[in-house]
Design an enzyme around this catalytic site. Structure first.
Site, PDB file in Angstrom:
ATOM      1  N   LYS A 169       0.876  -1.187   0.000  1.00 28.72           N
ATOM      2  CA  LYS A 169       0.000   0.000   0.000  1.00 28.72           C
ATOM      3  C   LYS A 169       0.905   1.226   0.000  1.00 28.72           C
ATOM      4  CE  LYS A 169      -1.978   2.857   2.388  1.00 28.72           C
ATOM      5  NZ  LYS A 169      -1.763   4.334   2.205  1.00 28.72           N
TER       6      LYS A 169
ATOM      7  N   GLY B 215       6.915   5.092   8.617  1.00 27.29           N
ATOM      8  CA  GLY B 215       6.009   6.242   8.661  1.00 27.29           C
ATOM      9  C   GLY B 215       5.976   6.866  10.038  1.00 27.29           C
ATOM     10  N   SER B 216       4.832   7.428  10.394  1.00 22.71           N
ATOM     11  CA  SER B 216       4.771   8.206  11.634  1.00 22.71           C
ATOM     12  C   SER B 216       4.739   7.305  12.864  1.00 22.71           C
ATOM     13  CB  SER B 216       3.519   9.082  11.629  1.00 22.71           C
ATOM     14  OG  SER B 216       2.381   8.282  11.852  1.00 22.71           O
TER      15      SER B 216
ATOM     16  N   VAL C  57       1.090   6.023  13.852  1.00 21.26           N
ATOM     17  CA  VAL C  57       0.581   4.884  13.086  1.00 21.26           C
ATOM     18  C   VAL C  57       1.415   3.633  13.392  1.00 21.26           C
ATOM     19  CG1 VAL C  57       0.137   3.991  10.761  1.00 21.26           C
ATOM     20  CG2 VAL C  57      -0.285   6.397  11.267  1.00 21.26           C
ATOM     21  N   GLY C  58       2.732   3.809  13.435  1.00 25.25           N
ATOM     22  CA  GLY C  58       3.616   2.655  13.683  1.00 25.25           C
ATOM     23  C   GLY C  58       3.335   2.004  15.019  1.00 25.25           C
TER      24      GLY C  58
ATOM     25  N   GLU D 292       9.351   1.324  11.317  1.00 30.03           N
ATOM     26  CA  GLU D 292      10.377   2.360  11.335  1.00 30.03           C
ATOM     27  C   GLU D 292       9.709   3.704  11.412  1.00 30.03           C
ATOM     28  OE1 GLU D 292      13.439   3.295  12.398  1.00 30.03           O
ATOM     29  OE2 GLU D 292      13.324   1.198  11.816  1.00 30.03           O
TER      30      GLU D 292
ATOM     31  N   CYS E 114      12.653  11.382   8.043  1.00 27.31           N
ATOM     32  CA  CYS E 114      12.562  10.933   9.433  1.00 27.31           C
ATOM     33  C   CYS E 114      13.895  11.126  10.126  1.00 27.31           C
ATOM     34  CB  CYS E 114      12.026   9.521   9.547  1.00 27.31           C
ATOM     35  SG  CYS E 114      12.753   8.376   8.444  1.00 27.31           S
TER      36      CYS E 114
ATOM     37  N   GLU F 150       8.127  15.542  17.283  1.00 26.90           N
ATOM     38  CA  GLU F 150       8.583  15.612  15.898  1.00 26.90           C
ATOM     39  C   GLU F 150       7.642  16.501  15.072  1.00 26.90           C
ATOM     40  OE1 GLU F 150       8.132  12.113  13.432  1.00 26.90           O
ATOM     41  OE2 GLU F 150      10.016  12.551  12.415  1.00 26.90           O
TER      42      GLU F 150
HETATM   43  C1  UN1 Z   1      13.838   9.024   5.842  1.00 32.75           C
HETATM   44  O1  UN1 Z   1      14.493   9.790   6.542  1.00 32.75           O
HETATM   45  O2  UN1 Z   1      12.612   9.100   5.832  1.00 32.75           O
HETATM   46  O3  UN1 Z   1      19.204   8.831   5.424  1.00 32.75           O
HETATM   47  C2  UN1 Z   1      14.574   8.064   4.994  1.00 32.75           C
HETATM   48  C3  UN1 Z   1      18.683   9.315   4.409  1.00 32.75           C
HETATM   49  C4  UN1 Z   1      17.981   8.474   3.373  1.00 32.75           C
HETATM   50  C5  UN1 Z   1      16.809   7.736   3.918  1.00 32.75           C
HETATM   51  C6  UN1 Z   1      15.914   8.630   4.700  1.00 32.75           C
HETATM   52  N1  UN1 Z   1      18.889   7.657   2.703  1.00 32.75           N
HETATM   53  O4  UN1 Z   1      18.739  10.486   4.189  1.00 32.75           O
END
Ligand code: UN1
Length: 504
Positions: A173, A224-225, A228-229, A247, A281, A387
């Site tokens: 999804k 994701g957030s 939700v996670g 994650e 993230c 965050e």
């Molecule tokens: C994310 O931060 O949502 O470390 C993924 C990074 C990327 C992956 C980021 N390669 O900047």
């Protein structure tokens, strides 16, 4: 306007729902396509197709499964510029980031497909010379993948490339903000000739994602957030045989010590905070700066934040594109207001761009510029603990040794990414050993992870699975397999192998 479809059991299908949704370019509001909003019934169909395809797929050899991914790899390489532009048009990241998303995708596919020819277990010594012991791996079965909009091509392949090569079938999804990238990724897999049912995609929103989580898939991979996670982890927690690898985000920090080279610290902080408009993230929303270098760092960082170019993400000179959607812009603005209400000292506020800063024809973009403030550390302040996922950055001054700096770095529920800037190896080593992080950097920004490293966090940021070798743990089961090569049974640990019988 082109109406796209789901991909289930080897066919593009309209699905059972009545509702469509549109994807729009965050820089100018242009409609990019119409997509069917997936339902529980669509997810059920996709999971059933994946289940039916599982046996034949797992019966193929690793290198044979990897062949399909090599095809995807070639396509990603040949179409990097075109797909990079699509990423930029749909999620608003500036164009070098759009292309890097596709490059990161093919790096991950390369890793997963190449790993199809690498050893996949261990030969383990036994106490008994006649025994051979091995650790072998088996695919878990059907893997549900739920991916975010900020890396709409790369992250789907973090999940799916490894899951597929390891012998699982997949129901995916994509994020509702980037369905067109989702469609393009699906087309690559379809083009590779992957057998029907092995890969399935259902477009849609959180309800479709929840249907994937609630279905009888063996593993859910989620990026994701945190909200939700955590919900996913809780709902799957007690289900026997089901596993969630989640994650989530962070409240990441760059720690700039009294021994920092500021020529490196300033660009490291700017890249960490403002690239992708703060929507990674791993983006940094806290800069923890030693009092000895504070004033000079502040002056230089503020000057940079005043100047970074915000604009058309397709323009090579742009540093920050728009935020992904109006709702998200509202959220970031609310956090900027919250920081003010909490009494911080605002140093830069470019949240509302001047008219001349907005590129022609882009009035409808979700524009925002940097928001930078300074505050003392206070455990009660929400703005330095929650965050935001935007260009919202706190400068926090500290006194004392590296221990205090690292204490502040750790003063968050999250533990995803972080960086230390220092010329003193003792400070760096202390940070390496004590910072509570899944991804830690020295004298670098805290963004830009390479795919062959494990990617994942500790504490509220996740359980550290979804990339490269680490994801193998989430999509396979280990079997400890022991074979006796003797015609006698000999037991380990000195256990008697004698079957004693009662006297007649
Ligand atoms: C994310 O931060 O949502 O470390 C993924 C990074 C990327 C992956 C980021 N390669 O900047």
């Amino acid at each position: 306007m082109e109406r796209h479809e789901h991909y289930i059991d080897g066919e593009w299908v309209a699905g059972s729902g009545d509702d469509d949704f549109e994807s729009r370019n965050p820089a100018n509001g242009e409609v990019l396509g119409t997509f069917p909003r997936g339902t529980e019934a669509d997810v059920e169909d996709a999971v059933a197709a994946a289940r039916d395809a599982a046996e034949e797929w797992r019966a193929l050899s690793y290198p044979d499964r990897a062949e399909y991914l090599w095809d995807v790899y070639q396509q990603l390489r040949e179409r990097t510029d075109e797909l990079g532009e699509l990423v930029t048009r749909e999620c608003g990241k500036e164009i070098s980031e759009g292309r890097a998303d596709v490059v990161e995708a093919y790096h991950m596919v390369e890793w997963a497909a190449g790993n199809g020819r690498h050893p996949h277990g261990d030969v383990v010594p036994s106490e008994i010379a006649a025994k051979d012991a091995y650790m072998r791996r088996k695919p878990r079965g059907v893997v549900g993948c739920i991916t975010p909009w900020n890396f709409p091509v790369a992250i789907p392949f973090w999940h799916m490339a490894v899951a597929l090569v390891e012998g699982n079938t997949v129901v995916w999804k994509p994020a509702e903000q980037t369905p067109k990238c989702g469609h393009a990724v699906a087309e690559l897999l379809v083009e590779s000739g992957i057998p029907d049912g092995v890969f399935n995609m259902v477009q849609g929103f959180g309800d479709a994602g929840a249907a994937v989580v609630d279905s009888d898939v063996e593993t859910v991979l989620f990026t994701g957030s945190a909200e939700v996670g955590q919900g996913i982890a809780e709902s799957i927690g007690g289900t026997p045989g089901k596993l969630a690898a989640c994650e989530m985000g962070g409240k990441n920090a760059v720690l700039i010590t009294d021994e920092a080279d500021l020529d490196l610290a300033v660009p490291a902080a700017v890249l960490s905070s403002f690239k992708t408009t703060g929507q990674r993230c791993v983006s940094s929303e806290r800069l923890i700066v030693h009092t000895d270098v504070y004033d000079e760092f502040k002056e230089r960082f503020v000057a940079a934040a005043e100047k970074v170019s915000v604009g058309d993400p397709l323009d090579e000179d742009t540093f920050m594109g728009p935020l992904v959607e109006p709702r998200h812009r509202e959220k970031v603005l609310e956090y900027n207001d919250l920081a003010r209400e909490e009494g911080v000292n605002v140093l830069v506020d470019r949240a509302d761009l001047d008219d001349e800063e907005i590129p022609d024809g882009h009035r409808d973009g979700h524009w925002i510029g940097p928001f930078v403030y300074e505050t003392e550390y206070d455990p009660e302040l929400r703005c330095i603990h929650e965050e935001v996922f935007g260009p919202h950055v706190a400068l926090i001054e500290y006194e004392g040794g590296i221990e205090r700096g690292v204490e502040l770095q750790n003063a968050t529920e999250y533990g995803l990414a972080g960086s230390i800037v220092s010329e003193d190896y003792r400070q760096i080593n202390y940070y390496r050993d004590h910072a509570e992080l899944g991804l830690a950097y020295g004298n670098l920004p805290c963004i830009g992870a390479e795919v062959q490293l494990p990617f994942g966090g500790v504490k509220k940021s996740g359980n550290g699975y979804p990339s490269a070798r680490a994801v193998i743990e989430a999509v396979t089961e280990r079997t400890a397999w022991t074979l006796n090569n003797s015609s006698d049974i000999e037991m380990a640990q000195g256990l008697s192998a004698e079957v004693t019988v009662e006297d007649d």
